[in-house]
Design a protein around this motif. Structure first.
Motif, PDB file in Angstrom:
ATOM      1  N   HIS A 355      25.027 -30.759  38.983  1.00 57.52           N
ATOM      2  CA  HIS A 355      24.286 -31.261  37.820  1.00 57.52           C
ATOM      3  C   HIS A 355      24.881 -32.559  37.279  1.00 57.52           C
ATOM      4  CE1 HIS A 355      27.480 -29.775  35.125  1.00 57.52           C
ATOM      5  NE2 HIS A 355      27.520 -28.718  35.915  1.00 57.52           N
ATOM      6  N   LEU A 356      26.172 -32.786  37.538  1.00 59.59           N
ATOM      7  CA  LEU A 356      26.802 -34.034  37.103  1.00 59.59           C
ATOM      8  C   LEU A 356      26.181 -35.241  37.799  1.00 59.59           C
ATOM      9  CD1 LEU A 356      30.536 -32.870  37.218  1.00 59.59           C
ATOM     10  CD2 LEU A 356      29.156 -33.242  35.158  1.00 59.59           C
ATOM     11  N   LEU A 357      25.651 -35.035  38.996  1.00 57.46           N
ATOM     12  CA  LEU A 357      25.082 -36.125  39.792  1.00 57.46           C
ATOM     13  C   LEU A 357      23.587 -36.289  39.589  1.00 57.46           C
ATOM     14  CD1 LEU A 357      26.925 -35.282  43.140  1.00 57.46           C
ATOM     15  CD2 LEU A 357      27.536 -37.067  41.501  1.00 57.46           C
ATOM     16  N   THR A 358      22.967 -35.329  38.910  1.00 58.88           N
ATOM     17  CA  THR A 358      21.505 -35.373  38.789  1.00 58.88           C
ATOM     18  C   THR A 358      21.101 -35.446  37.320  1.00 58.88           C
ATOM     19  OG1 THR A 358      21.459 -32.935  39.001  1.00 58.88           O
ATOM     20  CG2 THR A 358      21.161 -34.225  41.004  1.00 58.88           C
ATOM     21  N   ASP A 359      20.563 -34.334  36.790  1.00 62.63           N
ATOM     22  CA  ASP A 359      19.974 -34.405  35.449  1.00 62.63           C
ATOM     23  C   ASP A 359      20.943 -34.099  34.317  1.00 62.63           C
ATOM     24  OD1 ASP A 359      20.338 -31.733  35.905  1.00 62.63           O
ATOM     25  OD2 ASP A 359      18.259 -31.144  35.566  1.00 62.63           O
ATOM     26  N   ASP A 360      22.216 -33.782  34.655  1.00 65.36           N
ATOM     27  CA  ASP A 360      23.223 -33.494  33.620  1.00 65.36           C
ATOM     28  C   ASP A 360      22.676 -32.486  32.611  1.00 65.36           C
ATOM     29  OD1 ASP A 360      25.692 -33.758  32.283  1.00 65.36           O
ATOM     30  OD2 ASP A 360      24.908 -35.317  30.977  1.00 65.36           O
ATOM     31  N   ARG A 361      22.070 -31.411  33.113  1.00 67.54           N
ATOM     32  CA  ARG A 361      21.353 -30.486  32.229  1.00 67.54           C
ATOM     33  C   ARG A 361      22.256 -29.730  31.266  1.00 67.54           C
ATOM     34  NH1 ARG A 361      20.320 -29.219  37.410  1.00 67.54           N
ATOM     35  NH2 ARG A 361      21.246 -27.400  38.409  1.00 67.54           N
ATOM     36  N   TYR A 362      23.555 -29.716  31.505  1.00 68.31           N
ATOM     37  CA  TYR A 362      24.471 -29.060  30.569  1.00 68.31           C
ATOM     38  C   TYR A 362      25.166 -30.059  29.643  1.00 68.31           C
ATOM     39  CZ  TYR A 362      23.712 -25.425  34.035  1.00 68.31           C
ATOM     40  OH  TYR A 362      23.123 -24.532  34.904  1.00 68.31           O
ATOM     41  N   LYS A 550      19.934 -47.046  48.256  1.00 69.47           N
ATOM     42  CA  LYS A 550      19.684 -47.677  46.964  1.00 69.47           C
ATOM     43  C   LYS A 550      18.424 -47.137  46.302  1.00 69.47           C
ATOM     44  CE  LYS A 550      21.955 -51.974  48.365  1.00 69.47           C
ATOM     45  NZ  LYS A 550      21.775 -53.409  48.683  1.00 69.47           N
ATOM     46  N   ARG A 551      17.405 -46.809  47.135  1.00 70.33           N
ATOM     47  CA  ARG A 551      16.153 -46.283  46.603  1.00 70.33           C
ATOM     48  C   ARG A 551      15.851 -44.939  47.254  1.00 70.33           C
ATOM     49  NH1 ARG A 551      12.511 -51.598  47.388  1.00 70.33           N
ATOM     50  NH2 ARG A 551      13.774 -51.679  49.279  1.00 70.33           N
ATOM     51  N   VAL A 552      15.295 -44.028  46.459  1.00 68.94           N
ATOM     52  CA  VAL A 552      15.095 -42.652  46.924  1.00 68.94           C
ATOM     53  C   VAL A 552      13.649 -42.233  46.693  1.00 68.94           C
ATOM     54  CG1 VAL A 552      15.828 -40.244  46.706  1.00 68.94           C
ATOM     55  CG2 VAL A 552      17.487 -42.089  46.361  1.00 68.94           C
ATOM     56  N   VAL A 553      13.071 -41.578  47.726  1.00 67.35           N
ATOM     57  CA  VAL A 553      11.771 -40.935  47.619  1.00 67.35           C
ATOM     58  C   VAL A 553      11.983 -39.448  47.893  1.00 67.35           C
ATOM     59  CG1 VAL A 553       9.428 -40.777  48.566  1.00 67.35           C
ATOM     60  CG2 VAL A 553      10.544 -43.008  48.345  1.00 67.35           C
ATOM     61  N   GLY A 573      15.454 -42.692  38.342  1.00 68.19           N
ATOM     62  CA  GLY A 573      15.900 -43.418  39.516  1.00 68.19           C
ATOM     63  C   GLY A 573      15.240 -42.999  40.811  1.00 68.19           C
ATOM     64  N   VAL A 574      14.059 -42.351  40.761  1.00 64.52           N
ATOM     65  CA  VAL A 574      13.323 -41.975  41.965  1.00 64.52           C
ATOM     66  C   VAL A 574      12.160 -42.949  42.126  1.00 64.52           C
ATOM     67  CG1 VAL A 574      12.124 -40.128  43.191  1.00 64.52           C
ATOM     68  CG2 VAL A 574      13.945 -39.563  41.566  1.00 64.52           C
ATOM     69  N   GLN A 575      11.999 -43.494  43.343  1.00 68.09           N
ATOM     70  CA  GLN A 575      10.944 -44.486  43.592  1.00 68.09           C
ATOM     71  C   GLN A 575       9.558 -43.851  43.631  1.00 68.09           C
ATOM     72  OE1 GLN A 575      12.923 -47.494  43.060  1.00 68.09           O
ATOM     73  NE2 GLN A 575      11.270 -48.147  44.384  1.00 68.09           N
ATOM     74  N   GLY A 576       9.459 -42.680  44.226  1.00 70.16           N
ATOM     75  CA  GLY A 576       8.165 -42.029  44.354  1.00 70.16           C
ATOM     76  C   GLY A 576       8.321 -40.600  44.836  1.00 70.16           C
ATOM     77  N   VAL A 577       7.220 -39.830  44.771  1.00 65.99           N
ATOM     78  CA  VAL A 577       7.245 -38.429  45.179  1.00 65.99           C
ATOM     79  C   VAL A 577       5.968 -38.113  45.941  1.00 65.99           C
ATOM     80  CG1 VAL A 577       6.244 -37.675  42.965  1.00 65.99           C
ATOM     81  CG2 VAL A 577       7.503 -36.037  44.381  1.00 65.99           C
ATOM     82  N   LEU A 651       4.770 -31.621  34.489  1.00 68.17           N
ATOM     83  CA  LEU A 651       3.978 -32.588  35.256  1.00 68.17           C
ATOM     84  C   LEU A 651       3.560 -33.820  34.451  1.00 68.17           C
ATOM     85  CD1 LEU A 651       1.780 -30.096  37.304  1.00 68.17           C
ATOM     86  CD2 LEU A 651       3.724 -31.437  38.135  1.00 68.17           C
ATOM     87  N   PRO A 652       3.152 -33.687  33.178  1.00 66.41           N
ATOM     88  CA  PRO A 652       2.764 -34.893  32.423  1.00 66.41           C
ATOM     89  C   PRO A 652       3.890 -35.901  32.255  1.00 66.41           C
ATOM     90  CG  PRO A 652       1.891 -32.918  31.367  1.00 66.41           C
ATOM     91  CD  PRO A 652       2.849 -32.450  32.422  1.00 66.41           C
ATOM     92  N   GLY A 653       5.123 -35.457  32.387  1.00 56.19           N
ATOM     93  CA  GLY A 653       6.257 -36.363  32.234  1.00 56.19           C
ATOM     94  C   GLY A 653       6.567 -37.171  33.482  1.00 56.19           C
ATOM     95  N   ILE A 654       5.917 -36.869  34.595  1.00 59.43           N
ATOM     96  CA  ILE A 654       6.147 -37.622  35.830  1.00 59.43           C
ATOM     97  C   ILE A 654       5.357 -38.924  35.761  1.00 59.43           C
ATOM     98  CG2 ILE A 654       5.845 -37.634  38.335  1.00 59.43           C
ATOM     99  CD1 ILE A 654       6.146 -34.594  38.293  1.00 59.43           C
ATOM    100  N   ASP A 655       6.054 -40.069  35.796  1.00 54.97           N
ATOM    101  CA  ASP A 655       5.383 -41.365  35.645  1.00 54.97           C
ATOM    102  C   ASP A 655       5.663 -42.310  36.803  1.00 54.97           C
ATOM    103  OD1 ASP A 655       8.018 -41.881  35.189  1.00 54.97           O
ATOM    104  OD2 ASP A 655       7.757 -42.722  33.183  1.00 54.97           O
ATOM    105  N   ILE A 656       6.147 -41.765  37.928  1.00 54.42           N
ATOM    106  CA  ILE A 656       6.417 -42.592  39.105  1.00 54.42           C
ATOM    107  C   ILE A 656       5.262 -42.445  40.095  1.00 54.42           C
ATOM    108  CG2 ILE A 656       8.919 -42.418  38.837  1.00 54.42           C
ATOM    109  CD1 ILE A 656       8.889 -40.249  40.992  1.00 54.42           C
ATOM    110  N   PRO A 657       5.133 -43.345  41.071  1.00 56.77           N
ATOM    111  CA  PRO A 657       4.075 -43.209  42.080  1.00 56.77           C
ATOM    112  C   PRO A 657       4.115 -41.841  42.751  1.00 56.77           C
ATOM    113  CG  PRO A 657       5.090 -45.360  42.245  1.00 56.77           C
ATOM    114  CD  PRO A 657       5.905 -44.589  41.256  1.00 56.77           C
ATOM    115  N   ALA A 658       2.943 -41.224  42.896  1.00 56.78           N
ATOM    116  CA  ALA A 658       2.870 -39.871  43.440  1.00 56.78           C
ATOM    117  C   ALA A 658       1.747 -39.779  44.465  1.00 56.78           C
ATOM    118  CB  ALA A 658       2.647 -38.860  42.320  1.00 56.78           C
TER     119      ALA A 658
END
Length: 720
Positions: A355-362, A550-553, A573-577, A651-658
């Motif tokens: 979680h330290l490397l991703t969303d730091d949810r704690y 550098k860029r992640v899908v 930091g995600v380019q697309g899904v 889902l409404p919070g996803i604002d990257i190319p999908a």
């Protein structure tokens, strides 16, 4: 002083506890021996003096616990409270005699703070030696606890030896220490038990106690305000308090010197106030004991995320730090192999640290950075952090250091852990590109090792698939430009994504295919997993690609598609899904049957004597026998439902190319449901494509190359 003091202490502690949200964790109680004990404790707050006697009182089976407290505290109402809880002023003229008397008779145990006063900056090491730095200057830790323990054992042995040779001296000593019978006293031994108290997190801010004090107390000095802010915050904000008892020190072994033995057996009057031949030897022994308990106290510090982050920043030779780089360094520090080093970690290290490397949810990383920026230690500059305030702790700022620069305090606290520091320094000094490589390599190795362990543990002859089916794998692309994380579906395995991974790899794209826990092994393994296990596996895979590229899908199939959408909803930091055949509701008749069985099992568990009727698995007709299990665990379907229930609101919070892809005649996940997912996604740049297949698995087999091409074009557009 009497037992009544300890009964009233209990009431006072209950009152404090009703206000306090502190979480107290006690470790090492097996190290508390039977005998006469002095507890030597590190001193950082007034809280130790207030509440520690009550806790030790319970642990020693009702033996009263008295403590030495700073003479400056014995004023007004606080003096009354300290009297009730069994505290003695350091300037009390009868202090030593009272301590020896109670230790010899076993009437009480004692708490002594070897630093002499609160060490607010936690700076207790100077040039490799234990040294207390305070507003009054530098001084060595006190040897008082060691001297008192030695004196106690000296007189205990002396009274046992001179009863026949010097009866008058024996009677004088017994009268001095109010001892009625020698036998019970001689059966006891004197011990020093080191104790460490660690607080986490250390956050000083205004609180109820400080506001009340400032409002109702005139001319409240700066020192009192600081203490109320720091210690009030700890009590009222849910701080974790780890109290750790170390191995006892038997001081009797330090009295075996021949000169000391002669003094013990010498007839006639003898007192420590008069020069005796062994006085110099005992002073040296006290210094050795002091070094021993100081080393033990500070080696028991409960290391937490703040300690590691502060130490890394202190050691880093560069002033500007990329935020993601610091996250990776902190992650690597939490993964240090410290077995055998006798280093104790906060209980939050027991869980996966990805979680330290991703969303730091704690909030372990984010909370630290917030306090560091708020206190001016660090400043944000885009994706970077810049060091602004030095980590030195000037003496003139001693009483404000916990408020002004808590990051320095955090780093100081683990400075005595030399082995830990030796492990952290290389992590702090390595260039960023090496940290990236190490992080990715560690996560890949960890995923492979975990799979091999679980494969061996849950292997079922005739049911488990070949090991290579479930092994996570990396397809290296050209350079570090674009990387893709692929996530397989439920009851499948990483090999399911091989055709797509190979296609993307041929385009020069780096691809990592993660393995969801419980897959590639056996249904018995899958039955033990939760969707949280799958989220952690996906997060680890994301951290691999993010460290290499550098860029992640991110993309997934079926349940893996739902996990991909969940991942990008939580991480920046995600380019697309892209999501292939994502489920939103379960429609397969076998899956519906599973849901009914799940309800049935809940009912069965409530009926005594019918546990054997519980059904954990149902038969499955695998679409792909190479990867799919023939038994489907009921609990696994329930975990899919839980995952999808929480996904809709994200889902409404996803604002990257999908990109969403589905099969027109999918028998498992209906296209109408994936269209609903598409509609809920908040991104304006989104595409929905429907292929005319009559199967669920469309990433492999006839016509799969068409799906691969669409995905490849989507990724190419993102990098254009």
């Amino acid at each position: 002083m009497n037992r009544f003091a300890y009964l009233t202490t209990g009431l006072a502690i209950k009152t404090l506890s009703s206000l306090s949200r502190a979480n107290i964790h006690v470790h090492g109680t097996e190290n508390i021996p039977r005998g006469s004990i002095i507890f030597t404790v590190n001193h950082f707050t007034r809280i130790e003096t207030m509440i520690l006697p009550s806790y030790i009182y319970k642990l020693t089976g009702g033996v009263p616990v008295w403590s030495l407290a700073d003479a400056a505290l014995f004023k007004g109402g606080l003096k009354t409270y300290l009297d009730y809880v069994g505290a003695i002023s350091t300037r009390d003229p009868d202090r030593d005699c009272l301590i020896l008397k109670t230790l010899l008779k076993g009437d009480a145990a004692w708490i002594i703070f070897p630093e002499g006063r609160m060490v607010k900056n936690k700076k207790i090491v100077h040039r490799g030696r234990y040294m207390i730095l305070s507003e009054t200057g530098k001084h060595r830790p006190h040897t008082g606890a060691a001297s008192l323990a030695l004196r106690t054992e000296f007189y205990r042995r002396r009274m046992g030896k001179i009863g026949a040779t010097s009866p008058e001296e024996a009677r004088r000593l017994m009268s001095l220490f109010e001892i009625d019978a020698l036998a019970p006293m001689l059966e006891r031994r004197t011990y020093i038990v080191p104790v460490n108290i660690t607080y986490y997190p250390l956050r000083a801010h205004e609180n109820l106690l400080s506001r009340l004090a400032v409002t109702f107390v005139e001319d409240l000095d700066e020192r009192a305000v600081e203490e109320l802010m720091t210690e009030g915050s700890m009590l009222l904000s849910g701080v974790d308090v780890d109290i750790r008892f170390g191995a006892p020190i038997d001081v009797g072994i330090y009295l075996d010197h021949p000169t000391v033995q002669r003094d013990i057996e010498t007839p006639g009057y003898i007192s420590f106030d008069n020069p005796i031949p062994s006085a110099k030897i005992l002073r040296k022994s006290a210094a050795k004991i002091m070094e021993r308990y100081m080393r033990s106290i500070y080696r028991m510090t409960t290391v937490n995320h703040d300690h590691l982050a502060a130490s890394i920043i202190r050691h880093m030779p560069f002033r500007r730090i990329r935020i993601d780089d610091l996250k990776r360094r902190l992650f690597l520090a939490t993964q240090l192999n410290l077995k055998g080093l006798e280093i104790f970690f906060h209980h939050s290290f027991e869980t996966d640290q990805v979680h330290l490397l991703t969303d730091d949810r704690y909030g372990k990383f984010g909370d630290f950075i917030t306090i560091a920026v708020a206190k001016g230690v660090l400043a944000r500059q885009g994706p970077y952090l810049v060091k602004k305030k030095p980590f030195s702790t000037p003496i003139f700022n001693f009483h404000q250091i916990r408020v002004d620069n808590p990051i320095a305090v955090m780093a100081n606290e683990v400075e005595p852990l030399e082995r830990l520091q030796r492990k952290i320094r290389p992590i702090a000094f390595l260039p960023e590109f090496w940290i990236r490589r190490r992080t990715a390599a560690y996560l890949i190795r960890q995923a492979e090792s975990l799979y091999e362990q679980e494969y061996e543990t849950f292997f079922v002859d005739g049911e488990s698939r070949p090991k290579e089916v479930g092994m996570p794998y990396l397809v290296r692309g050209k350079g570090s430009g674009i990387g893709v994380l692929l996530i397989h579906g439920y009851m499948s395995a990483p090999i399911e994504m091989a055709e797509l991974a190979g296609y993307l790899g041929s385009k020069g794209i780096t691809v990592y295919v993660a393995r969801l826990r419980g897959h590639g092994t056996s249904p018995d393994d899958l039955a033990t997993r939760t969707y949280s296990d799958w989220l952690n596996a996906v997060d680890a895979g994301f951290a691999v690609v993010r460290s290499l590229c550098k860029r992640v899908v991110v993309g997934g199939f079926s349940t893996g598609a739902a996990l991909a959408l969940d991942l990008v909803s939580r991480n920046e930091g995600v380019q697309g899904v892209f999501a292939v055949c994502p489920p939103r509701r379960l429609h397969d008749p076998y899956l519906k049957k599973n849901m009914a069985l799940d309800f049935w099992n809940l009912l069965v568990k409530r009926v005594r004597g019918n546990a054997d009727r519980e059904k954990e698995f149902i038969e499955n007709l695998p679409e792909n026998p190479l990867t799919n299990y023939s038994r489907n665990p009921v609990s696994g379907i329930r975990e899919i439902e839980r995952l999808m229930e929480r996904l809709d609101q994200k889902l409404p919070g996803i604002d990257i190319p999908a990109l969403l892809i589905h099969s027109h005649r999918d028998p498992i996940a209906f296209p109408g449901e994936s269209k609903r997912i598409f509609d809920l996604i908040g991104s304006e740049n989104k595409t929905y494509i429907l292929f005319n297949f009559d199967r669920h698995v469309i990433l492999a087999g006839d016509g799969a190359h068409r799906v691969h091409r669409v995905i490849g074009d989507f990724i190419a557009d993102l990098t254009a």
